[in-house]
Design a protein around this motif. Structure first.
Motif, PDB file in Angstrom:
ATOM      1  N   LEU A  22       0.825  -1.210   0.000  1.00 22.18           N
ATOM      2  CA  LEU A  22       0.000   0.000   0.000  1.00 22.18           C
ATOM      3  C   LEU A  22       0.856   1.255   0.000  1.00 22.18           C
ATOM      4  CD1 LEU A  22      -2.500  -1.210   2.675  1.00 22.18           C
ATOM      5  CD2 LEU A  22      -3.055  -0.733   0.302  1.00 22.18           C
ATOM      6  N   GLY A  23       2.065   1.105   0.480  1.00 24.98           N
ATOM      7  CA  GLY A  23       2.939   2.269   0.511  1.00 24.98           C
ATOM      8  C   GLY A  23       4.306   1.896   1.014  1.00 24.98           C
ATOM      9  N   GLY A  25       7.403   3.556   3.098  1.00 26.22           N
ATOM     10  CA  GLY A  25       7.701   4.746   3.904  1.00 26.22           C
ATOM     11  C   GLY A  25       9.181   4.883   4.117  1.00 26.22           C
ATOM     12  N   ARG A  26       9.500   5.791   5.002  1.00 27.56           N
ATOM     13  CA  ARG A  26      10.893   6.055   5.341  1.00 27.56           C
ATOM     14  C   ARG A  26      11.577   4.826   5.905  1.00 27.56           C
ATOM     15  NH1 ARG A  26       8.753  11.055   7.310  1.00 27.56           N
ATOM     16  NH2 ARG A  26       7.958   9.857   9.039  1.00 27.56           N
ATOM     17  N   VAL A  30       4.401  -0.886   3.814  1.00 31.81           N
ATOM     18  CA  VAL A  30       3.075  -1.115   4.358  1.00 31.81           C
ATOM     19  C   VAL A  30       2.322  -2.074   3.441  1.00 31.81           C
ATOM     20  CG1 VAL A  30       0.911   0.020   4.982  1.00 31.81           C
ATOM     21  CG2 VAL A  30       3.066   1.196   5.383  1.00 31.81           C
ATOM     22  N   VAL A  43      -3.608  -3.905   8.144  1.00 33.73           N
ATOM     23  CA  VAL A  43      -2.444  -3.419   7.434  1.00 33.73           C
ATOM     24  C   VAL A  43      -1.229  -3.754   8.293  1.00 33.73           C
ATOM     25  CG1 VAL A  43      -1.249  -1.211   7.194  1.00 33.73           C
ATOM     26  CG2 VAL A  43      -3.391  -1.573   6.006  1.00 33.73           C
ATOM     27  N   LYS A  45       2.457  -2.681   8.995  1.00 35.24           N
ATOM     28  CA  LYS A  45       3.497  -1.668   8.753  1.00 35.24           C
ATOM     29  C   LYS A  45       4.806  -2.244   9.272  1.00 35.24           C
ATOM     30  CE  LYS A  45       4.658   3.156   9.681  1.00 35.24           C
ATOM     31  NZ  LYS A  45       4.159   4.476  10.026  1.00 35.24           N
ATOM     32  N   ILE A  74      -6.133   6.461  12.959  1.00 38.39           N
ATOM     33  CA  ILE A  74      -6.006   5.037  12.626  1.00 38.39           C
ATOM     34  C   ILE A  74      -5.660   4.254  13.902  1.00 38.39           C
ATOM     35  CG2 ILE A  74      -3.574   4.553  12.011  1.00 38.39           C
ATOM     36  CD1 ILE A  74      -6.381   4.079   9.579  1.00 38.39           C
ATOM     37  N   GLU A  91      -5.486  -0.876  11.672  1.00 36.87           N
ATOM     38  CA  GLU A  91      -6.789  -0.865  11.013  1.00 36.87           C
ATOM     39  C   GLU A  91      -6.579  -0.523   9.533  1.00 36.87           C
ATOM     40  OE1 GLU A  91      -8.612   2.618  12.618  1.00 36.87           O
ATOM     41  OE2 GLU A  91     -10.482   2.316  11.545  1.00 36.87           O
ATOM     42  N   VAL A  93      -7.807   0.936   5.983  1.00 36.88           N
ATOM     43  CA  VAL A  93      -8.825   1.754   5.324  1.00 36.88           C
ATOM     44  C   VAL A  93      -8.616   1.658   3.817  1.00 36.88           C
ATOM     45  CG1 VAL A  93      -9.252   3.365   7.229  1.00 36.88           C
ATOM     46  CG2 VAL A  93      -7.448   3.862   5.585  1.00 36.88           C
ATOM     47  N   GLU A 141      -0.708  13.597   2.530  1.00 36.53           N
ATOM     48  CA  GLU A 141      -0.635  12.140   2.339  1.00 36.53           C
ATOM     49  C   GLU A 141      -0.918  11.355   3.618  1.00 36.53           C
ATOM     50  OE1 GLU A 141       3.742  12.725   1.152  1.00 36.53           O
ATOM     51  OE2 GLU A 141       3.578  10.602   1.663  1.00 36.53           O
ATOM     52  N   ASN A 142      -0.966  12.051   4.751  1.00 35.90           N
ATOM     53  CA  ASN A 142      -1.288  11.350   5.993  1.00 35.90           C
ATOM     54  C   ASN A 142      -2.756  11.482   6.386  1.00 35.90           C
ATOM     55  OD1 ASN A 142       1.199  10.190   6.280  1.00 35.90           O
ATOM     56  ND2 ASN A 142       2.046  11.858   7.509  1.00 35.90           N
ATOM     57  N   ILE A 156      -3.249   9.182   9.655  1.00 37.33           N
ATOM     58  CA  ILE A 156      -2.335   8.030   9.792  1.00 37.33           C
ATOM     59  C   ILE A 156      -0.912   8.521  10.101  1.00 37.33           C
ATOM     60  CG2 ILE A 156      -3.631   6.525   8.235  1.00 37.33           C
ATOM     61  CD1 ILE A 156      -1.405   7.087   6.120  1.00 37.33           C
ATOM     62  N   ASP A 157      -0.034   7.560  10.247  1.00 37.13           N
ATOM     63  CA  ASP A 157       1.411   7.769  10.398  1.00 37.13           C
ATOM     64  C   ASP A 157       1.815   8.536  11.662  1.00 37.13           C
ATOM     65  OD1 ASP A 157       4.068   7.802  10.099  1.00 37.13           O
ATOM     66  OD2 ASP A 157       4.128   8.891   8.200  1.00 37.13           O
TER      67      ASP A 157
END
Ligand code: ATP
Length: 327
Positions: A22-23, A25-26, A30, A43, A45, A74, A91, A93, A141-142, A156-157
């Motif tokens: 889904l993504g 990140g740094r 995810v 999800v 992470k 989230i 969770e 989404v 984006e969050n 999120i995040d």
């Protein structure tokens, strides 16, 4: 429920779909995943732990998320530790990033929609601040949508979030300067109003499609942030109400003590009497067109960075020996 980090075997408890990312990140990726016992969609992470600092940050994320139980934030269900990573189970989404949704060809954005979105972001921030937590990374984006058609959004995040510490300063070592508050650019103390600045930037962008402080390069952007001058003269603001502009002006204030708090935002006229306003606030915003351009540029920039990084790596690995690299 309170989550305690445990080292139980991931594969017996969860099915992590590594193909469905889904993504990125740094600190990790995810993925979509399923809890085996319940079939619940979640999800995962995955935060890679390469040095003790990574672990400290991941533990902080767990700690912060454990304190936050609110419908616009989230939720975390579980957290497991493996030999190389810490995995947070969150969770899921399905609606994707709010701004991606807004720019969809089939979506029409009115100021009323913006009020509904911003109000929920404020509810989330207000709760978080009441719990004495700062998010410190609020940006478009969050903010994600719960479903593909509904209007519910969540924050999120919590990777940079932390308990409020009165004298804490935040060094900027990554992230996009266009969303940073003046006190962050200046390496000054961060506090609740730091998140409120970010809310101002998000609202400005939602209503106009323009990034208020974005310059031609990072230095210019940071200077724009420090001067904190916002104007509403651009064309996309033509259809925006004075109340909305007043709301934003009370957030994008250089001196953090002058900004509205989340509680005050929730009492601000722009975010109230929505049912009454729904009868007349149906003018389409012009921000969608601008926002589309912005998102295209962002995608292009990201691809560019990814491709140049990959090329650089290829070049290095084919022409340089490891010894030179380590010099
Ligand atoms: P970044 O470097 O972008 O700050 P990060 O490592 O801190 O990333 P997140 O921002 O939490 O990670 O997640 C990365 C991406 O994964 C998000 O931008 C979003 O698209 C997606 N994502 C994260 N959490 C969820 C979720 N609960 N449901 C659906 N998608 C999610």
């Amino acid at each position: 429920r309170h989550v305690t980090l445990r080292s139980d075997d991931v594969t017996t408890l969860f099915d992590i779909n590594l193909d469905d990312m889904l993504g990125g990140g740094r600190f990790g990726d995810v993925h979509k995943c399923t809890e085996k016992a319940t079939g619940l969609q979640l999800v995962a992470k995955v935060i890679k732990i390469q040095d003790p600092k990574d672990k400290e940050m991941a533990l902080n994320e767990v700690d912060v998320m454990n304190q936050l139980h609110h419908q616009n934030l989230i939720q975390m269900f579980d957290a497991l530790e493996t030999s190389s990573s810490i995995i947070l189970f969150l969770e899921y989404v399905e609606g994707g990033e709010l701004f991606e949704r807004i720019i969809d060809e089939n979506y029409t954005l009115t100021e009323m929609d913006a009020m509904v979105f911003v109000r929920q972001i404020c509810e989330g921030i207000s709760y978080m601040h009441r719990m004495y937590v700062l998010h410190l990374d609020l940006k478009p984006e969050n903010i994600v949508c719960v479903s593909q058609t509904g209007h519910m959004v969540k924050i999120i995040d919590f990777g940079l979030a932390r308990r409020y510490k009165p004298r804490e300063k935040l060094r900027i070592s990554f992230g996009t300067p266009e969303f940073l508050a003046p006190e962050v650019v200046n390496f000054d103390c961060v506090s609740f109003p730091t998140d409120m600045w970010s809310l101002g930037v998000i609202t400005y962008m939602m209503l106009s499609g323009l990034s208020p402080f974005l310059g031609d390069n990072d230095t210019e952007t940071m200077n724009n942030v420090l001067s904190s001058e916002v104007d509403f003269n651009e064309e996309p603001f033509e259809n925006v109400s004075d109340e909305a502009k007043e709301f934003i002006s009370n957030l994008l204030i250089r001196d953090k003590s002058g900004r509205l708090s989340a509680g005050q935002c929730l009492r601000h006229p722009w975010l109230n009497d929505l049912a009454e306003k729904a009868k007349r606030c149906n003018r389409l915003l012009k921000s969608q067109i601008e926002l589309r351009k912005y998102m295209m540029r962002r995608r292009w920039k990201r691809n560019f960075i990814a491709v140049t990084a990959a090329n650089r790596f290829k070049k290095i690995s084919s022409s340089t020996s490891l010894a030179t690299l380590e010099m």
